[in-house]
Design an enzyme around this catalytic site. Structure first.
Site, PDB file in Angstrom:
ATOM      1  N   CYS A  27       0.919  -1.587  -0.063  1.00  0.00           N
ATOM      2  CA  CYS A  27      -0.096   0.116  -0.143  1.00  0.00           C
ATOM      3  C   CYS A  27       0.693   0.790  -0.036  1.00  0.00           C
ATOM      4  O   CYS A  27       1.597   1.356   1.056  1.00  0.00           O
ATOM      5  CB  CYS A  27      -0.831  -0.334   1.318  1.00  0.00           C
ATOM      6  SG  CYS A  27      -1.661   1.613   1.543  1.00  0.00           S
ATOM      7  N   CYS A  87       0.012   3.630   2.797  1.00  0.00           N
ATOM      8  CA  CYS A  87       0.883   3.584   3.558  1.00  0.00           C
ATOM      9  C   CYS A  87       2.022   3.564   4.075  1.00  0.00           C
ATOM     10  O   CYS A  87       2.423   4.205   5.563  1.00  0.00           O
ATOM     11  CB  CYS A  87       0.253   2.013   3.843  1.00  0.00           C
ATOM     12  SG  CYS A  87      -1.259   1.107   3.748  1.00  0.00           S
TER      13      CYS A  87
END
Length: 111
Positions: free
Chosen positions: A36, A39
């Site tokens: 991600c 993230c």
């Protein structure tokens, strides 16, 4: 000897319940994945915020691929998802890309 990590990685599913049950500060749970990009961009900012707000907040991270049971239990549908808890109760949630200032605002406003 280095400083302790600002964000505690949850290694076993039971650890999250333990932190939530025993922590006297608020708890921010970061559901994330290595794949991600938002993230990975957010993590250094969360590290800083965890240090800056350590008097009132405990930050923990849950890798969704290692703990899909926790992602399901908490109804996590996107990463990153940040869940802000006080006294074991969810008070605020964000899903998807957020800015550090949005996280800071939530830390300062969640009671």
């Amino acid at each position: 000897m280095g400083a302790a990590p600002a964000i505690r990685e949850i290694a076993a599913s039971w650890e999250l319940d333990d932190v939530i049950r025993t922590e006297t500060r608020g708890v921010v749970v970061d559901f994330w994945g290595t794949w991600c990009r938002p993230c990975r961009v957010l993590r250094p900012h969360l590290d800083r915020l965890a240090r800056d707000h350590s008097d009132g907040w405990r930050f923990v991270a849950v890798h969704v691929d290692k703990h899909p049971d926790l992602a399901d239990e908490w109804s996590v549908m996107a990463t990153p998802t940040l869940i802000y808890l006080r006294a074991g109760e969810e008070r605020h949630r964000t899903a998807g890309a957020v800015t550090p200032s949005m996280v800071e605002e939530a830390l300062n406003s969640v009671t």
